[in-house]
Scaffold this motif. Structure first.
Motif, PDB file in Angstrom:
ATOM      1  N   SER A   1      39.220  40.758  25.393  1.00 17.52           N
ATOM      2  CA  SER A   1      38.260  40.969  26.497  1.00 17.52           C
ATOM      3  C   SER A   1      38.960  41.672  27.644  1.00 17.52           C
ATOM      4  O   SER A   1      40.154  41.494  27.868  1.00 17.52           O
ATOM      5  CB  SER A   1      37.722  39.605  26.974  1.00 17.52           C
ATOM      6  OG  SER A   1      36.950  39.806  28.121  1.00 17.52           O
ATOM      7  N   HIS A   2      38.193  42.439  28.382  1.00 16.19           N
ATOM      8  CA  HIS A   2      38.748  43.155  29.513  1.00 16.19           C
ATOM      9  C   HIS A   2      39.165  42.194  30.622  1.00 16.19           C
ATOM     10  O   HIS A   2      39.870  42.582  31.551  1.00 16.19           O
ATOM     11  CB  HIS A   2      37.707  44.146  30.073  1.00 16.19           C
ATOM     12  CG  HIS A   2      37.544  45.344  29.211  1.00 16.19           C
ATOM     13  ND1 HIS A   2      38.515  46.348  29.115  1.00 16.19           N
ATOM     14  CD2 HIS A   2      36.535  45.705  28.381  1.00 16.19           C
ATOM     15  CE1 HIS A   2      38.093  47.278  28.276  1.00 16.19           C
ATOM     16  NE2 HIS A   2      36.874  46.903  27.810  1.00 16.19           N
ATOM     17  N   SER A   3      38.697  40.992  30.516  1.00 14.57           N
ATOM     18  CA  SER A   3      39.097  40.040  31.550  1.00 14.57           C
ATOM     19  C   SER A   3      40.577  39.729  31.532  1.00 14.57           C
ATOM     20  O   SER A   3      41.121  39.226  32.492  1.00 14.57           O
ATOM     21  CB  SER A   3      38.285  38.737  31.379  1.00 14.57           C
ATOM     22  OG  SER A   3      38.558  38.189  30.119  1.00 14.57           O
TER      23      SER A   3
ATOM     24  N   TRP B   1      37.731  43.196  38.758  1.00 14.63           N
ATOM     25  CA  TRP B   1      36.351  43.039  38.277  1.00 14.63           C
ATOM     26  C   TRP B   1      35.444  42.607  39.424  1.00 14.63           C
ATOM     27  O   TRP B   1      35.875  41.949  40.355  1.00 14.63           O
ATOM     28  CB  TRP B   1      36.286  41.954  37.180  1.00 14.63           C
ATOM     29  CG  TRP B   1      36.880  42.408  35.889  1.00 14.63           C
ATOM     30  CD1 TRP B   1      38.195  42.499  35.548  1.00 14.63           C
ATOM     31  CD2 TRP B   1      36.141  42.830  34.769  1.00 14.63           C
ATOM     32  NE1 TRP B   1      38.373  42.958  34.289  1.00 14.63           N
ATOM     33  CE2 TRP B   1      37.080  43.180  33.758  1.00 14.63           C
ATOM     34  CE3 TRP B   1      34.780  42.970  34.440  1.00 14.63           C
ATOM     35  CZ2 TRP B   1      36.700  43.627  32.508  1.00 14.63           C
ATOM     36  CZ3 TRP B   1      34.436  43.409  33.179  1.00 14.63           C
ATOM     37  CH2 TRP B   1      35.377  43.743  32.234  1.00 14.63           C
TER      38      TRP B   1
ATOM     39  N   ASP C   1      32.476  40.151  39.543  1.00 13.11           N
ATOM     40  CA  ASP C   1      31.842  39.091  38.766  1.00 13.11           C
ATOM     41  C   ASP C   1      30.496  38.768  39.427  1.00 13.11           C
ATOM     42  O   ASP C   1      30.434  38.120  40.473  1.00 13.11           O
ATOM     43  CB  ASP C   1      32.761  37.861  38.754  1.00 13.11           C
ATOM     44  CG  ASP C   1      32.229  36.807  37.785  1.00 13.11           C
ATOM     45  OD1 ASP C   1      31.194  37.099  37.121  1.00 13.11           O
ATOM     46  OD2 ASP C   1      32.824  35.728  37.705  1.00 13.11           O
TER      47      ASP C   1
ATOM     48  N   THR D   1      37.768  33.477  32.048  1.00  9.21           N
ATOM     49  CA  THR D   1      38.475  33.452  33.327  1.00  9.21           C
ATOM     50  C   THR D   1      38.879  34.870  33.682  1.00  9.21           C
ATOM     51  O   THR D   1      39.611  35.523  32.929  1.00  9.21           O
ATOM     52  CB  THR D   1      39.719  32.568  33.230  1.00  9.21           C
ATOM     53  OG1 THR D   1      39.309  31.265  32.852  1.00  9.21           O
ATOM     54  CG2 THR D   1      40.456  32.516  34.571  1.00  9.21           C
ATOM     55  N   VAL D   2      38.350  35.361  34.810  1.00 10.14           N
ATOM     56  CA  VAL D   2      38.608  36.745  35.218  1.00 10.14           C
ATOM     57  C   VAL D   2      39.441  36.678  36.487  1.00 10.14           C
ATOM     58  O   VAL D   2      38.934  36.308  37.555  1.00 10.14           O
ATOM     59  CB  VAL D   2      37.305  37.517  35.465  1.00 10.14           C
ATOM     60  CG1 VAL D   2      37.626  38.960  35.838  1.00 10.14           C
ATOM     61  CG2 VAL D   2      36.401  37.465  34.249  1.00 10.14           C
TER      62      VAL D   2
ATOM     63  N   ALA E   1      39.079  38.808  40.546  1.00  5.44           N
ATOM     64  CA  ALA E   1      37.644  39.244  40.522  1.00  5.44           C
ATOM     65  C   ALA E   1      36.977  38.928  41.866  1.00  5.44           C
ATOM     66  O   ALA E   1      37.323  37.942  42.518  1.00  5.44           O
ATOM     67  CB  ALA E   1      36.906  38.525  39.400  1.00  5.44           C
TER      68      ALA E   1
ATOM     69  N   LYS F   1      29.091  43.826  30.405  1.00  4.32           N
ATOM     70  CA  LYS F   1      30.234  44.442  31.045  1.00  4.32           C
ATOM     71  C   LYS F   1      30.060  45.944  31.124  1.00  4.32           C
ATOM     72  O   LYS F   1      29.396  46.544  30.304  1.00  4.32           O
ATOM     73  CB  LYS F   1      31.512  44.105  30.271  1.00  4.32           C
ATOM     74  CG  LYS F   1      31.739  42.597  30.116  1.00  4.32           C
ATOM     75  CD  LYS F   1      32.936  42.296  29.250  1.00  4.32           C
ATOM     76  CE  LYS F   1      33.109  40.777  29.079  1.00  4.32           C
ATOM     77  NZ  LYS F   1      34.265  40.460  28.210  1.00  4.32           N
TER      78      LYS F   1
END
Length: 883
Positions: free
Chosen positions: A733-735, A741, A743, A759-760, A763, A799
């Motif tokens: 994932s890009h996270s 990001w 969010d 969990t990003v 963000a 996304k």
């Protein structure tokens, strides 16, 4: 003295047809009488001085369902119930009497239903004289001083008038005075009609010719059952032949009533109609004329009583003839020239009642007689209708004058021999409504007829004022004779005696002494004076004679020049007359052509109106169709726009659907290839492991992409995507990256603690996207929740990447969707057998990792790229379940 030869005298020296084309409409007046009782229903209302209105009675409205409407009729003038006899006379009859004195004819009718006041209007009542006595009073009040002696004018029994000389007229007067049967003019007026004549109330005509002599003749006739009776005729007494009554039986004695004999109509040399053998009585005063009329009235009443007939069912005609001729040059006697006699007449006609025969209550012969009276009135209406049609439409139909004695007798008036007027009498009671309405229609039609205006009589060539000058000369001569002692021996004075009286008187000539020397010298002196006076008078006479002779010669020369000039002018006049005649012919031709063109124009106008109506209808239809076509075009354009939008939307939707399906298919093929590769690797590992070590090894979970060492693929080619590049589902994932990001979690989302949440780090958490937040980040993630088909909450992480636009803003391009779904833990996990598994292989539970086949099944079930464990899926696009 020479007696003038008797001959037929023309009524008018002018030609029969008038030279001018001026016409006057028939003057129709209306007089409304008051109701008999105040509580009686009224159906006539006087609206204005020229209009009346008829109201249908209530009973008639009820019987006819109220179809009758109020109708209005217009007249030259309307006289209400307060109109006096004098006002009516001055408006209606006075102009006719003035025309009579000026040698023009006149005809006056009274028309209406029985009981409408016709006889009251014409004759009058005690104290209220009608049109007839007032007309007689005006005539004699105007010509009284200028009347000729009796019998100077004498009818020739052929509707003409001749002039007798003084001797014949004197003999006629002596004969009349000697006859006892001829009553003289009464000195006292008959009390029966005395109140109808008021000399002080009489009018006087203007412009009476004082150099003419006048005489009045009256006649009175009755038209009953289409027969003409003379009411002034004296029946001869025959002691031998018995008399007969109307029933055909002889009378008891010869002193009883003798019915009058019918007369016939004839035409004189001027084509004028008259009653042959009708008695014409010369009258010299209003009283004498009205006494003659009253005598005829008495005879009429006696005849109606003896013959049992109604007076209202007959027409009475009272004719007043006025003969006038100019005086001679001396102004003493009437000119003995029958061509200079002018005869004009005024006819006063009291028509019979115009009600229907059903209202007369007559039976048998009386009913037929009433029908004949109505037939004569109907003929009068028909003649009026044909005259109106000929004048209004330009036709030349024959007018049926001969169908009735009334119309035949007065045909000359409608052809241009005089002025015609009619007084319509109306009784406003409701019982006469229908008859009154018919009378109104006839009167309205009559006033549309035009009668040619009569021409003026020719002017006599004598000098005007002859009577006054002769009268003044006689008075002056009488005055001078009285001053000088009068004539000698009763002889009339002469010019010589007047001349001798102007000379010096002679002295006494008696000589008593021979030695008288004074007498002769005085006589000689007087004679010398007389001689001088004579010579002076002779010289004055010669001078006057020479002067008169020269004046006469000069006048003669002027007269000759005038005659030459007149002759020349007559020649020019003849040329002008020819030119006028040619112009009249041309005008007639042009009028006919104009009428024809007007007729054609009328037809073309009607045709044009029809075409214009068709054009308007077609134009309206065309406009309606154009509007409808415009609406249809607008609707078509809207439909096309809508369809284009729908097609573009559908095209875009199907394009996205096709891209989605292609990507899903490619992903499925990649998964299949990966599964095959994994199976081959595991098989290879099993085979290798079985050769090297017979102990089974516990299967290892596939590592992630970042930990996975790129292995050597089998001989089968790896799948290559054919469509646009799609991120594989098994990537991280890009996270987990280092990008920043945004969010985006809407405040309506539900927190699910049992679901693994991404969990990003680094963000920016927002509840609504903003340009400030997007400008600081490179990635964008939207958390979206919805209800799945099995009733559980399904969370999607949408996304995308943030790009900067040329305008200085930010744009988001969505590239991935991550789905998080919660399932019931107690439910058995779905297992899909491999295509290579045998039919007798047993199913293993989720926690059983005993053999290679189980590991392979778990690997197949976990899907490629899944790092969440059993029961969870992680891919770019939703995977469609196989049946």
């Amino acid at each position: 003295p020479h007696r003038e030869a008797k001959g037929k005298t023309p009524r008018r020296p002018a030609p029969k047809k008038p030279s001018n084309n001026q016409k006057d409409p028939v003057g129709v007046y209306c007089r409304v009488r008051p109701l008999g009782t105040e509580d009686e229903e009224c159906c006539v209302e006087v609206i204005s001085s020229t209009t009346i209105q008829l109201h249908a009675p209530d009973g008639l409205k009820a019987n006819r369902n109220g179809e009758f409407k109020e109708t209005q009729y217009s007249f030259k003038k309307v006289f209400g119930i307060k109109t006096t006899q004098r006002e009516l006379f001055e408006e209606v009859s006075k102009p006719l009497v003035e025309d009579l004195i000026h040698c023009k004819n006149g005809l006056l009718f009274t028309y209406g239903v029985t009981g409408s006041g016709k006889t009251f209007t014409m004759t009058g009542s005690p104290g209220q004289g009608g049109l007839l006595p007032r007309s007689l009073g005006m005539i004699f009040n105007s010509i009284g001083p200028f009347q000729a002696k009796r019998f100077v004018f004498k009818p020739d029994d052929k509707n003409g008038m001749e002039i007798q000389n003084q001797v014949d007229a004197l003999l006629e007067r002596q004969k009349r005075d000697s006859q006892q049967s001829v009553p003289k003019t009464p000195q006292r007026v008959d009390p029966e009609f005395a109140d109808m004549i008021s000399p002080e109330d009489s009018c006087k005509a203007e412009g009476v010719d004082e150099d003419s002599s006048y005489s009045v003749f009256v006649s009175y006739i009755e038209i009953y059952n289409n027969y003409i009776y003379d009411l002034l005729e004296e029946a001869p007494f025959d002691p031998i032949k018995p008399k007969w009554n109307g029933a055909g039986t002889p009378l008891r004695n010869n002193t009883e009533f003798i019915p009058p004999q019918s007369k016939i109509l004839r035409e004189d040399q001027n084509h004028n109609m008259y009653v042959a053998g009708c008695t014409e009585v010369e009258v010299k005063s209003t009283e004498e004329a009205f006494e003659v009329f009253w005598r005829g009235q008495k005879k009429r009443r006696i005849a109606n009583t003896q013959l049992n007939r109604e007076s209202s069912r007959s027409h009475s005609v009272f004719i007043i003839k006025l003969a006038q001729a100019p005086l001679d040059a001396d102004g003493d006697n009437v000119l003995q020239d029958k061509n200079q006699v002018n005869v004009s007449q005024l006819c006063l006609v009291d028509l019979a009642g115009s009600e229907r025969t059903s209202r007369t209550r007559a039976e048998g012969s009386r009913l037929r007689e009433a029908g004949n009276i109505n037939q004569s009135l109907m003929t009068l209406r028909t003649c009026i209708e044909v005259l109106r049609e000929n004048q209004m439409c330009g036709t030349n139909k024959m007018v049926p004058y001969r169908d009735s004695k009334v119309t035949h007798l007065f045909k000359n008036y409608f052809d241009g021999e005089g002025k015609v007027r009619m007084v319509v009498c109306v009784n406003p009671k409701a019982d006469d409504y229908e008859e009154t309405m018919l009378v109104m229609r006839f009167a309205e039609m009559t006033q549309e007829v035009e009668v040619a205006r009569p021409v003026d009589r020719p002017i006599c060539g004598f000098a005007a004022g002859r009577r006054q000058r002769n009268q003044a000369f006689k008075e002056e001569l009488s005055r001078r004779l009285e001053e000088r002692g009068g004539p000698v021996d009763g002889e009339p004075p002469s010019a010589l005696s007047q001349l001798l009286q102007s000379l010096p008187s002679l002295p006494p000539c008696e000589i008593s002494d021979p030695a008288d020397d004074h007498t002769f010298p005085r006589v000689i002196e007087c004679l010398e004076k007389r001689l001088k006076v004579r010579q002076m008078l002779t010289e004055e006479y010669n001078k006057a004679a020479n002067m008169l002779k020269s004046m006469l010669q000069e006048l003669d020369g002027k007269l000759v020049s005038k005659e030459n000039f007149i002759h020349e002018q007559r020649g020019k006049l003849g040329e002008k007359d020819k030119m006028i005649q040619n112009q009249k012919n041309e005008i007639d031709r042009l009028e006919k052509k104009s009428k024809m063109l007007e007729y054609k124009i009328d037809i073309l106008q009607k045709t044009t109106n029809i075409y214009e109506e068709d054009k308007r209808a077609l134009q309206h239809e065309l406009e309606s169709r154009e509007q409808r076509l415009h609406r249809e075009l607008s609707e078509k354009k809207r439909m096309e726009t809508r369809l284009q939008g729908m097609v573009s939307d559908e095209k875009l939707r199907w394009q996205k659907e096709c891209e989605r399906r292609v990507n899903a298919k490619e992903l499925e093929m990649q998964n299949k290839l990966w599964v095959k590769d994994e199976k081959l690797k595991q098989l290879k590992a099993i085979v290798t492991e079985s050769k090297t070590d017979s102990r089974p090894e516990k299967p290892q979970r596939p590592s992630r992409e970042k930990d996975r060492v790129p292995a050597k693929r089998s001989a089968s080619p790896s799948p290559m995507p054919t469509g646009p590049p799609v991120r594989p589902l098994h990537r991280r994932s890009h996270s987990a990256g280092a990008e920043r990001w945004v969010d985006h979690k809407p405040p309506t989302n539900v927190e699910l603690d049992t679901v693994m949440q991404p969990t990003v780090p680094n963000a920016i958490k927002v509840t609504a996207p903003s340009e400030k937040a997007l400008s600081k980040c490179d990635k964008y993630m939207l958390t979206h929740q919805e209800v799945a088909s099995d009733g559980e909450i399904q969370t999607k992480l949408i996304k995308g990447e943030v790009f900067k636009t040329r305008g200085g803003g930010q744009a988001v391009q969505f590239t991935d969707i991550e789905t998080l779904k919660q399932e019931t833990p107690v439910a058995p996990s779905r297992k899909r057998r491999s295509s290579e598994t045998g039919p007798n292989q047993e199913e293993h539970r989720d926690g059983d990792w005993s053999d290679v086949e189980t590991r392979c099944s778990v690997a197949v079930e976990m899907r490629a790229g899944s790092n969440l464990g059993p029961g969870y899926q992680h891919h770019g696009y939703p995977k469609r379940r196989k049946p």
